[in-house]
Design a protein around this motif. Structure first.
Motif, PDB file in Angstrom:
ATOM      1  N   LYS A 100      48.886  27.083  40.854  1.00 48.72           N
ATOM      2  CA  LYS A 100      50.038  27.694  40.182  1.00 48.72           C
ATOM      3  C   LYS A 100      49.589  28.638  39.084  1.00 48.72           C
ATOM      4  N   GLU A 115      49.882  32.762  39.027  1.00 48.57           N
ATOM      5  CA  GLU A 115      50.675  33.406  37.983  1.00 48.57           C
ATOM      6  C   GLU A 115      49.857  34.470  37.252  1.00 48.57           C
ATOM      7  N   LEU A 140      54.854  30.438  45.553  1.00 47.95           N
ATOM      8  CA  LEU A 140      54.845  30.001  44.163  1.00 47.95           C
ATOM      9  C   LEU A 140      56.068  29.148  43.797  1.00 47.95           C
ATOM     10  N   LYS A 169      55.914  25.092  42.694  1.00 48.28           N
ATOM     11  CA  LYS A 169      56.514  24.513  41.486  1.00 48.28           C
ATOM     12  C   LYS A 169      57.383  23.297  41.826  1.00 48.28           C
TER      13      LYS A 169
END
Length: 128
Positions: free
Chosen positions: A43, A47, A79, A83
């Motif tokens: 993650k 990002e 993504l 999450k």
């Protein structure tokens, strides 16, 4: 440009390493903490990676032939799924070895959406 390319390559290598670890976890098992660590790393890395690639594409499109075509291959639609996956893991502290293997398989599956891993390998080769 060189610094951006080095950061992109470093992040791509982290994603590919995580991907390989997830394959190992699927086959041989892992702990809750191990898979959680890899998913958080994925993650965070992605990002960081997305804005770097956008910056390289925007600032150097004239210098790197075909850069728009190349970066159009790269899509990070996993993504949001990642999450949600992390939220699920956070809610369930105690998972059996079989369930952790399934979690690794799930992560591998959404990493392969739109051939993302293969596209990352292509981009890495192109930038080297």
């Amino acid at each position: 440009m060189k610094i951006i390319v080095e950061k992109i390559l470093s992040n791509i290598n982290k994603v590919l390493t995580c991907y390989e670890k997830l394959h190992d976890y699927e086959q041989h098992g892992c702990t809750y903490e191990e898979i959680k660590k890899e998913l958080i790393l994925l993650k965070n890395t992605n990002e960081e990676l997305v804005p770097l690639m956008k910056s390289l594409s925007k600032d150097n499109s004239a210098q790197i032939q075909g850069v728009h075509t190349l970066f159009n291959l790269f899509k990070v639609n996993f993504l949001p799924t990642l999450k949600v996956h992390l939220l699920y893991l956070k809610q369930t502290d105690e998972l059996s070895e079989d369930l952790l293997k399934i979690q690794a398989r799930l992560a591998i599956t959404y990493l392969n959406v739109d051939d993302c891993i293969d596209n990352l390998r292509i981009i890495r080769s192109y930038l080297k």
